[in-house]
Design an enzyme around this catalytic site. Sequence first.
Site, short mmCIF file in Angstrom:
data_model
loop_
_atom_site.label_atom_id
_atom_site.label_comp_id
_atom_site.label_asym_id
_atom_site.label_seq_id
_atom_site.Cartn_x
_atom_site.Cartn_y
_atom_site.Cartn_z
N TYR A 24 23.33 2.97 4.32
CA TYR A 24 24.27 3.85 3.61
C TYR A 24 25.33 4.41 4.57
O TYR A 24 26.52 4.45 4.27
CB TYR A 24 23.46 4.97 2.97
CG TYR A 24 24.22 5.92 2.08
CD1 TYR A 24 24.48 5.60 0.74
CD2 TYR A 24 24.65 7.16 2.54
CE1 TYR A 24 25.16 6.48 -0.08
CE2 TYR A 24 25.31 8.05 1.73
CZ TYR A 24 25.57 7.71 0.42
OH TYR A 24 26.23 8.60 -0.39
N LYS A 77 29.34 3.86 4.48
CA LYS A 77 30.28 4.98 4.32
C LYS A 77 31.22 5.10 5.52
O LYS A 77 32.39 5.47 5.37
CB LYS A 77 29.51 6.29 4.10
CG LYS A 77 28.72 6.32 2.80
CD LYS A 77 29.62 6.17 1.57
CE LYS A 77 28.85 6.36 0.27
NZ LYS A 77 29.70 6.13 -0.91
P1 NAI Z 1 24.86 8.62 -9.10
O1 NAI Z 1 23.70 7.81 -8.64
O2 NAI Z 1 24.60 9.83 -9.93
O3 NAI Z 1 25.88 7.67 -9.91
C1 NAI Z 1 26.30 6.43 -9.41
C2 NAI Z 1 26.89 5.61 -10.53
O4 NAI Z 1 27.28 4.34 -9.98
C3 NAI Z 1 25.89 5.31 -11.66
O5 NAI Z 1 26.50 5.55 -12.91
C4 NAI Z 1 25.55 3.84 -11.46
O6 NAI Z 1 25.18 3.17 -12.66
C5 NAI Z 1 26.85 3.32 -10.87
N1 NAI Z 1 26.67 2.06 -10.15
C6 NAI Z 1 25.65 1.71 -9.31
N2 NAI Z 1 25.80 0.46 -8.88
C7 NAI Z 1 26.94 -0.02 -9.43
C8 NAI Z 1 27.65 -1.24 -9.36
N3 NAI Z 1 27.17 -2.29 -8.65
N4 NAI Z 1 28.80 -1.39 -10.05
C9 NAI Z 1 29.27 -0.37 -10.80
N5 NAI Z 1 28.64 0.82 -10.93
C10 NAI Z 1 27.50 1.01 -10.24
O7 NAI Z 1 25.70 8.97 -7.78
P2 NAI Z 1 26.58 10.26 -7.40
O8 NAI Z 1 25.72 11.25 -6.74
O9 NAI Z 1 27.41 10.67 -8.56
O10 NAI Z 1 27.50 9.64 -6.25
C11 NAI Z 1 28.75 9.07 -6.51
C12 NAI Z 1 29.37 8.65 -5.18
O11 NAI Z 1 29.45 9.75 -4.29
C13 NAI Z 1 28.57 7.57 -4.44
O12 NAI Z 1 29.44 6.67 -3.81
C14 NAI Z 1 27.80 8.36 -3.42
O13 NAI Z 1 27.45 7.59 -2.32
C15 NAI Z 1 28.82 9.44 -3.07
N6 NAI Z 1 28.19 10.62 -2.49
C16 NAI Z 1 27.28 11.37 -3.18
C17 NAI Z 1 26.67 12.47 -2.59
C18 NAI Z 1 25.64 13.30 -3.30
O14 NAI Z 1 25.10 14.20 -2.65
N7 NAI Z 1 25.37 13.11 -4.58
C19 NAI Z 1 27.00 12.85 -1.22
C20 NAI Z 1 27.97 12.01 -0.59
C21 NAI Z 1 28.54 10.93 -1.21
#
Ligand code: NAI
Length: 246
Positions: A154, A158
């Site tokens: 990861y 990133k």
């Molecule tokens: P989440 O897990 O709640 O949502 C991720 C979404 O991406 C889901 O709807 C999933 O179905 C979709 N997804 C997964 N694989 C996919 C693919 N191959 N093609 C299209 N869609 C796909 O994640 P969250 O927490 O909302 O995170 C969103 C972004 O923010 C991510 O890139 C994550 O790495 C980043 N992020 C999140 C943090 C956190 O603390 N929640 C911290 C730092 C970064």
Amino acid sequence: MRLTNKVAFVTGGGQGIGRLTALTFAREGAKVVVADINMSAAQAVADEIIQADGQARAVFLDAARSESVEVAMRTASEWGGGIDILVNNAGITRDARMQKMTEDQWDAVLGVNLKGVWLCSKYAAPYMIARGGGAILNAASVVALYGNFGQSNYVAAKAGVIGMTKTWARELGPSGIRVNAVAPGFIQTDMIATVPDKVIESMKERTPLRRIGYAEDIANAYLFLASDEASFITGIVLSVDGGLIF
Ligand code: NAI
């Protein structure tokens, strides 16, 4: 309204930060393409926007597969009349310590979180160039800046996203496309649902603002960077982490 007449493509828009970003952009007047590998989640978010008198369309997207990305971008552009904003938000985790990490775990995370960001940008850029400009927003993370136990894959992805952001800011700037990244801290979504309470508590202790973030905090950062208010900003990584890292 800050995004009137803009067409925004949000990857991973079906839940968490992507969902809030889609809802926020729609509220600001954008036509929003909610793209997700989970089509029923994407459809639910699009329905929510339409019920609030916004404009949205759900599309299936596997960000890690070029054929899927190409079709999704074409569908989005045909529906919206072009693409102005891309939010590369889709992301996954497959955590394990370095020596225990499997090749499948490595490939899955690099596939979505790094290659997926490149593929979506590659296939969205021509539509933006055709419109004379646009904005690409990439989901980085604070862990790219300071590492994280059990997240070699990861963190590598990133950190790569930050490098690509700066590279594309140089490559696409002359075409009027701004490219920026947001580095969220710990944000309350399903992605951190398995993080133990004591880790969350210690994060709060270490954060000057003494809380973890909400999806709204990140959606608002994307909104600013997507809007004309940020028209002279490109190539930056905006930390949205309550002061955890600076
Ligand atoms: P989440 O897990 O709640 O949502 C991720 C979404 O991406 C889901 O709807 C999933 O179905 C979709 N997804 C997964 N694989 C996919 C693919 N191959 N093609 C299209 N869609 C796909 O994640 P969250 O927490 O909302 O995170 C969103 C972004 O923010 C991510 O890139 C994550 O790495 C980043 N992020 C999140 C943090 C956190 O603390 N929640 C911290 C730092 C970064």
